[in-house]
Design an enzyme around this catalytic site. Structure first.
Site, short mmCIF file in Angstrom:
data_model
loop_
_atom_site.label_atom_id
_atom_site.label_comp_id
_atom_site.label_asym_id
_atom_site.label_seq_id
_atom_site.Cartn_x
_atom_site.Cartn_y
_atom_site.Cartn_z
N CYS A 1 15.36 90.61 9.49
CA CYS A 1 15.83 90.37 8.13
C CYS A 1 16.88 91.44 7.77
O CYS A 1 17.86 91.58 8.49
CB CYS A 1 14.64 90.33 7.16
SG CYS A 1 15.04 89.81 5.49
N ASP B 1 16.84 78.58 7.65
CA ASP B 1 16.84 79.82 6.88
C ASP B 1 17.94 79.75 5.82
O ASP B 1 19.12 79.80 6.15
CB ASP B 1 17.09 81.01 7.83
CG ASP B 1 17.09 82.36 7.12
OD1 ASP B 1 17.04 82.39 5.87
OD2 ASP B 1 17.16 83.38 7.82
N HIS C 1 13.21 81.26 7.52
CA HIS C 1 13.31 82.71 7.42
C HIS C 1 11.91 83.29 7.57
O HIS C 1 10.94 82.74 7.06
CB HIS C 1 13.91 83.09 6.06
CG HIS C 1 14.27 84.54 5.96
ND1 HIS C 1 15.38 85.07 6.60
CD2 HIS C 1 13.68 85.57 5.31
CE1 HIS C 1 15.45 86.36 6.33
NE2 HIS C 1 14.43 86.69 5.56
#
Length: 252
Positions: A126, A184, A215
């Site tokens: 991330c 995502d 995600h």
């Protein structure tokens, strides 16, 4: 069987003391070093478990508390709305220069450890995927893994929501492993293709993986976790780091 040791060190950086968590094989010997950047929530249980898996494959893994300027040492943000809000706020309260200085401090620390071979890599998830991407610009980082790195395509990391990661990608000399979830929303198709086009333009040594995942599909907690995708991609990650940091590139 590989037994894992856990410890931490407090490293001096230009923006203050940074708590850095270390996991490594307990067996005596020298191992390559990995800097492992967390999500915006800092060193959560899923991050620790992923780091332990990396260490179990023969690496010294260093996990920095990326918000050390703002939060007391040991702070972990919860996987809830309040934690997300705080993490996203701090992500753009800290300067890009401070993120880069933290990276350099950890890499220098790993190289000076007597149990480190001096071979260095980076990995992140991330926001950490973006920080790992920037770590790849350091000349002594041979291999870098980025899982769904946020804000690379938009250039919105750090204070002022302005970074130069796409421009500085030309400084990457090692090899990249980029993994993305096609579902995502934080990195849509046009964003991924923008990054891919830039890396192809620069002829970066690149492994590019897109999977049908959301995600945070790697995080072994929460509804978006996909164990099959996580297992298959992490198997590739172990092979990648083994080739780049343990064996070194084999002749073609």
């Amino acid at each position: 069987m590989v037994i894992i040791n856990n410890e931490h060190v407090d490293l001096e950086t230009p923006s203050g003391v940074m708590r850095t968590h270390i996991v490594r094989p307990a067996a005596a010997g020298k191992y390559p070093g990995l800097i492992f950047f967390s999500e915006i929530f800092q060193i959560t249980a899923p991050i620790r478990r992923t780091a332990a898996m990396l260490a179990g494959h023969g690496y010294i893994v260093a996990m920095p508390e990326v918000y050390h300027e703002f939060e007391p040492a040991g702070t972990i943000l919860a996987y809830d709305q309040a934690g997300s809000d705080r993490g996203n706020y701090l992500k753009t309260a800290k300067s890009v220069a401070a993120y880069d200085a933290d990276t350099r401090a950890i890499l220098d620390y790993l190289k000076m450890r007597p149990d480190c071979t001096g071979k260095l890599g980076a990995m992140g998830i991330c926001m950490g995927g973006h920080l790992a991407f920037r770590a790849a610009m350091e000349p002594d980082v041979a291999g870098t893994v980025c899982f769904y790195g946020t804000d690379i395509h938009s250039g919105t990391l750090g204070e002022g929501k302005h970074d130069d990661s796409m421009a500085r990608a030309a400084e990457i000399t090692g090899e990249l492993f980029m993994a993305w979830g096609r579902q995502d929303p934080h990195v849509p198709t046009e964003g991924r293709m923008k990054i891919l086009a830039r890396l192809n333009e620069l002829n970066i040594r690149l492994n590019w993986h897109e999977v049908n995942g959301a995600h945070a599909f790697l995080r072994d907690e929460g509804v978006r976790y996909d164990p099959e995708l996580a297992h298959s991609l992490m198997s590739l990650v172990y092979d990648f780091f083994h080739r780049k940091l343990a064996q070194g590139d084999l002749p073609v």
